[in-house]
Design a protein around this motif. Structure first.
Motif, PDB file in Angstrom:
ATOM      1  N   GLU A 288     -20.611  83.169 -50.720  1.00  9.15           N
ATOM      2  CA  GLU A 288     -21.284  83.607 -51.935  1.00  9.15           C
ATOM      3  C   GLU A 288     -21.277  82.483 -52.965  1.00  9.15           C
ATOM      4  N   TYR A 289     -22.354  82.377 -53.718  1.00  8.28           N
ATOM      5  CA  TYR A 289     -22.488  81.376 -54.759  1.00  8.28           C
ATOM      6  C   TYR A 289     -22.851  82.046 -56.073  1.00  8.28           C
ATOM      7  N   LEU A 290     -22.297  81.524 -57.152  1.00 14.56           N
ATOM      8  CA  LEU A 290     -22.639  81.989 -58.486  1.00 14.56           C
ATOM      9  C   LEU A 290     -24.060  81.548 -58.807  1.00 14.56           C
TER      10      LEU A 290
ATOM     11  N   SER B 275     -30.829  79.582 -61.098  1.00 14.15           N
ATOM     12  CA  SER B 275     -30.210  78.366 -60.591  1.00 14.15           C
ATOM     13  C   SER B 275     -28.841  78.682 -60.000  1.00 14.15           C
ATOM     14  N   CYS B 276     -28.371  77.748 -59.202  1.00 15.53           N
ATOM     15  CA  CYS B 276     -27.041  77.843 -58.599  1.00 15.53           C
ATOM     16  C   CYS B 276     -26.252  76.630 -59.075  1.00 15.53           C
ATOM     17  N   PRO B 277     -25.451  76.779 -60.142  1.00 17.98           N
ATOM     18  CA  PRO B 277     -24.738  75.635 -60.723  1.00 17.98           C
ATOM     19  C   PRO B 277     -23.839  74.890 -59.746  1.00 17.98           C
ATOM     20  N   THR B 278     -23.314  75.564 -58.753  1.00 18.10           N
ATOM     21  CA  THR B 278     -22.440  74.933 -57.766  1.00 18.10           C
ATOM     22  C   THR B 278     -23.194  73.898 -56.933  1.00 18.10           C
ATOM     23  N   LEU B 279     -24.486  74.150 -56.719  1.00 20.30           N
ATOM     24  CA  LEU B 279     -25.314  73.263 -55.905  1.00 20.30           C
ATOM     25  C   LEU B 279     -26.283  72.540 -56.833  1.00 20.30           C
ATOM     26  N   LYS B 280     -25.918  71.352 -57.247  1.00 20.93           N
ATOM     27  CA  LYS B 280     -26.669  70.592 -58.242  1.00 20.93           C
ATOM     28  C   LYS B 280     -28.145  70.466 -57.859  1.00 20.93           C
TER      29      LYS B 280
ATOM     30  N   CYS C  86     -30.260  72.919 -57.437  1.00 20.40           N
ATOM     31  CA  CYS C  86     -30.761  74.073 -56.687  1.00 20.40           C
ATOM     32  C   CYS C  86     -31.278  75.105 -57.694  1.00 20.40           C
TER      33      CYS C  86
ATOM     34  N   ILE D 196     -31.108  78.187 -51.654  1.00 20.63           N
ATOM     35  CA  ILE D 196     -29.726  77.887 -51.270  1.00 20.63           C
ATOM     36  C   ILE D 196     -29.644  77.599 -49.775  1.00 20.63           C
TER      37      ILE D 196
END
Length: 64
Positions: free
Chosen positions: A2-4, A19-24, A26, A44
């Motif tokens: 899971e991603y924030l 957006s998905c902050p964990t994946l720059k 994305c 993602i």
């Protein structure tokens, strides 16, 4: 896994930006929240697949 994600209304263009902050880098969008969420899920998956492809390419080059 899971991603924030962060979802925000796009007041200028309409719809939503997600957006998905964990994946720059994305980021995706959609006309509705539901569409934006579906689109970020695809983004993602594509992002993670690209990382795996780059890892395989690096291993291939290292073995040549």
């Amino acid at each position: 896994m899971e991603y924030l994600i962060v979802i925000e209304p796009d007041f200028e263009a309409g719809g939503y930006v997600v957006s998905c902050p964990t994946l720059k880098g994305c980021v995706s969008q959609g006309k509705t929240e539901e569409e934006a969420l579906e689109n970020i899920e695809d983004a993602i998956k594509t992002y993670l697949q690209s990382i795996e492809d780059l890892k395989r390419l690096k291993k291939l080059r290292a073995s040549l």
